[in-house]
Design a protein around this motif. Structure first.
Motif, PDB file in Angstrom:
ATOM      1  N   ALA A 121       8.992   3.970  -6.817  1.00 21.67           N
ATOM      2  CA  ALA A 121       7.670   3.375  -7.030  1.00 21.67           C
ATOM      3  C   ALA A 121       7.576   2.578  -8.327  1.00 21.67           C
ATOM      4  O   ALA A 121       7.092   1.438  -8.337  1.00 21.67           O
ATOM      5  CB  ALA A 121       6.601   4.463  -6.999  1.00 21.67           C
ATOM      6  N   GLU A 122       8.008   3.141  -9.437  1.00 21.59           N
ATOM      7  CA  GLU A 122       7.839   2.464 -10.727  1.00 21.59           C
ATOM      8  C   GLU A 122       8.561   1.125 -10.756  1.00 21.59           C
ATOM      9  O   GLU A 122       7.993   0.102 -11.166  1.00 21.59           O
ATOM     10  CB  GLU A 122       8.348   3.354 -11.864  1.00 21.59           C
ATOM     11  CG  GLU A 122       8.122   2.735 -13.241  1.00 21.59           C
ATOM     12  CD  GLU A 122       8.555   3.650 -14.372  1.00 21.59           C
ATOM     13  OE1 GLU A 122       8.457   3.227 -15.536  1.00 21.59           O
ATOM     14  OE2 GLU A 122       8.994   4.788 -14.100  1.00 21.59           O
TER      15      GLU A 122
ATOM     16  N   ALA B 221       0.810  -1.218   0.000  1.00 25.41           N
ATOM     17  CA  ALA B 221       0.000   0.000   0.000  1.00 25.41           C
ATOM     18  C   ALA B 221       0.842   1.265   0.000  1.00 25.41           C
ATOM     19  O   ALA B 221       0.317   2.357  -0.248  1.00 25.41           O
ATOM     20  CB  ALA B 221      -0.933   0.008   1.199  1.00 25.41           C
ATOM     21  N   GLU B 222       2.152   1.125   0.270  1.00 25.86           N
ATOM     22  CA  GLU B 222       3.024   2.298   0.358  1.00 25.86           C
ATOM     23  C   GLU B 222       3.855   2.522  -0.907  1.00 25.86           C
ATOM     24  O   GLU B 222       4.606   3.496  -0.985  1.00 25.86           O
ATOM     25  CB  GLU B 222       3.971   2.131   1.549  1.00 25.86           C
ATOM     26  CG  GLU B 222       3.266   2.003   2.889  1.00 25.86           C
ATOM     27  CD  GLU B 222       4.211   1.586   4.013  1.00 25.86           C
ATOM     28  OE1 GLU B 222       3.835   1.761   5.179  1.00 25.86           O
ATOM     29  OE2 GLU B 222       5.313   1.080   3.716  1.00 25.86           O
ATOM     30  N   ILE B 223       3.718   1.647  -1.888  1.00 27.91           N
ATOM     31  CA  ILE B 223       4.594   1.713  -3.064  1.00 27.91           C
ATOM     32  C   ILE B 223       4.457   3.036  -3.801  1.00 27.91           C
ATOM     33  O   ILE B 223       5.453   3.644  -4.217  1.00 27.91           O
ATOM     34  CB  ILE B 223       4.317   0.529  -4.009  1.00 27.91           C
ATOM     35  CG1 ILE B 223       4.823  -0.767  -3.382  1.00 27.91           C
ATOM     36  CG2 ILE B 223       4.990   0.745  -5.372  1.00 27.91           C
ATOM     37  CD1 ILE B 223       4.560  -2.000  -4.203  1.00 27.91           C
ATOM     38  N   ASP B 224       3.236   3.505  -3.997  1.00 25.67           N
ATOM     39  CA  ASP B 224       3.025   4.718  -4.796  1.00 25.67           C
ATOM     40  C   ASP B 224       3.736   5.934  -4.217  1.00 25.67           C
ATOM     41  O   ASP B 224       4.089   6.857  -4.960  1.00 25.67           O
ATOM     42  CB  ASP B 224       1.533   5.017  -4.939  1.00 25.67           C
ATOM     43  CG  ASP B 224       0.836   4.025  -5.863  1.00 25.67           C
ATOM     44  OD1 ASP B 224       1.544   3.314  -6.600  1.00 25.67           O
ATOM     45  OD2 ASP B 224      -0.405   3.950  -5.841  1.00 25.67           O
ATOM     46  N   ALA B 225       3.951   5.960  -2.913  1.00 25.90           N
ATOM     47  CA  ALA B 225       4.613   7.105  -2.272  1.00 25.90           C
ATOM     48  C   ALA B 225       6.124   6.922  -2.190  1.00 25.90           C
ATOM     49  O   ALA B 225       6.814   7.818  -1.706  1.00 25.90           O
ATOM     50  CB  ALA B 225       4.041   7.319  -0.873  1.00 25.90           C
ATOM     51  N   ASP B 226       6.627   5.796  -2.677  1.00 26.69           N
ATOM     52  CA  ASP B 226       8.060   5.509  -2.571  1.00 26.69           C
ATOM     53  C   ASP B 226       8.830   6.160  -3.727  1.00 26.69           C
ATOM     54  O   ASP B 226       8.326   6.226  -4.844  1.00 26.69           O
ATOM     55  CB  ASP B 226       8.286   3.998  -2.591  1.00 26.69           C
ATOM     56  CG  ASP B 226       9.672   3.607  -2.122  1.00 26.69           C
ATOM     57  OD1 ASP B 226       9.827   3.327  -0.931  1.00 26.69           O
ATOM     58  OD2 ASP B 226      10.596   3.598  -2.961  1.00 26.69           O
TER      59      ASP B 226
ATOM     60  N   ARG C 132       6.800  -1.376  -8.379  1.00 26.94           N
ATOM     61  CA  ARG C 132       5.539  -1.876  -8.943  1.00 26.94           C
ATOM     62  C   ARG C 132       5.802  -2.976  -9.966  1.00 26.94           C
ATOM     63  O   ARG C 132       5.103  -3.993 -10.004  1.00 26.94           O
ATOM     64  CB  ARG C 132       4.750  -0.733  -9.589  1.00 26.94           C
ATOM     65  CG  ARG C 132       3.896   0.062  -8.618  1.00 26.94           C
ATOM     66  CD  ARG C 132       2.869   0.907  -9.357  1.00 26.94           C
ATOM     67  NE  ARG C 132       3.500   1.876 -10.234  1.00 26.94           N
ATOM     68  CZ  ARG C 132       3.807   3.118  -9.898  1.00 26.94           C
ATOM     69  NH1 ARG C 132       3.523   3.534  -8.679  1.00 26.94           N
ATOM     70  NH2 ARG C 132       4.369   3.943 -10.755  1.00 26.94           N
ATOM     71  N   LYS C 133       6.817  -2.780 -10.814  1.00 24.83           N
ATOM     72  CA  LYS C 133       7.124  -3.784 -11.828  1.00 24.83           C
ATOM     73  C   LYS C 133       7.588  -5.087 -11.195  1.00 24.83           C
ATOM     74  O   LYS C 133       7.227  -6.170 -11.642  1.00 24.83           O
ATOM     75  CB  LYS C 133       8.185  -3.239 -12.791  1.00 24.83           C
ATOM     76  CG  LYS C 133       7.676  -2.160 -13.724  1.00 24.83           C
ATOM     77  CD  LYS C 133       8.774  -1.632 -14.629  1.00 24.83           C
ATOM     78  CE  LYS C 133       8.257  -0.558 -15.569  1.00 24.83           C
ATOM     79  NZ  LYS C 133       9.328  -0.011 -16.436  1.00 24.83           N
TER      80      LYS C 133
END
Length: 234
Positions: free
Chosen positions: A44-45, A36-41, A48-49
């Motif tokens: 992030a990209e 849930a915290e990936i987008d703010a890291d 996510r991959k």
């Protein structure tokens, strides 16, 4: 791994939430990133991959230094709504593939431990049962009763939870009527198109065992294609 990092990782895994452990090979330092915290890291990209491909490996930080990402994703589970003959044939095959199966059916004459030895069987309506056990992006839901009163609530829950795979038994004519009901329930065409219907790969299956084989083959193929595509974009 530090004790606090391991404790947090175990908590996420127990709750069926994905997490990634990022290690700097230069000094051995680690940090945990919840799904849930990936987008703010800042990474992030790349994270996510890695998560989408379900493959641990190297990425680069913002300065181009290598980091190792260990992916900890929940195992795929199957939820079959319908304690039917197809589900009976599917159960041992799923076990051989390492897939945890749960069977849900409010019809107590079908949903019995005797018909599904060693498999969790929940003799409840799917809306109540699914709310209790929870659905997530690591669940494949199979709607197999051919009864809208049972299948439709399950499909609605699966689409809202963005399950990894959603399939429904029935002919194209049956599915066309199902599509209309889902539209009336507020789902757009893109969401509805995620349902594999008629369920299973087209192998000319006739018997319950053949249909079960076609279903599991489609589940595996869907997941493999998504992971291969994610790895190709990594």
């Amino acid at each position: 791994m530090r004790l606090d990092t391991l404790s947090t990782l175990n908590t996420e895994r127990a709750a069926r939430r994905p997490a990634l452990v990022v290690t700097d090979p230069a000094d051995g330092s680690q940090r945990l990133v919840r799904g849930a915290e990936i987008d703010a890291d800042p990474l992030a990209e790349a994270l996510r991959k890695r998560l989408a491909s379900d493959a641990s490996g190297l990425i680069e930080d913002v300065e181009g230094r290598p980091l190792f990402v260990a992916v900890h994703a929940p195992p795929l589970r199957l939820v079959a709504v319908g304690a039917v003959h197809i589900t009976q044939a599917l159960a041992p095959m799923a076990g051989q593939l390492g897939l945890d199966l749960t069977v849900i059916d409010p019809r107590t004459a079908f949903a019995t431990p005797e018909r599904f030895p060693g498999v969790p069987v929940i003799a409840e309506w799917p809306d109540a049962a699914l709310e209790r056990i929870g659905l997530d992006a690591y669940t494949a839901l199979l709607a197999l009763t051919h009864d809208p009163k049972i299948d439709d609530p399950a499909l609605t829950a699966a689409l809202r939870a963005e399950c990894a795979y959603v399939g429904a038994l029935g002919s194209r004519k049956t599915h066309a009527r199902r599509v209309e009901r889902l539209r009336e329930a507020g789902f757009d065409q893109e969401k509805i198109a995620r349902i594999h219907a008629p369920i299973g790969l087209d192998i000319g299956a006739v018997s319950p065992a053949e249909i079960a084989l076609a279903i599991l083959a489609q589940v595996v193929a869907t997941l493999r294609r998504e992971r291969i595509a994610a790895r190709a974009g990594a």
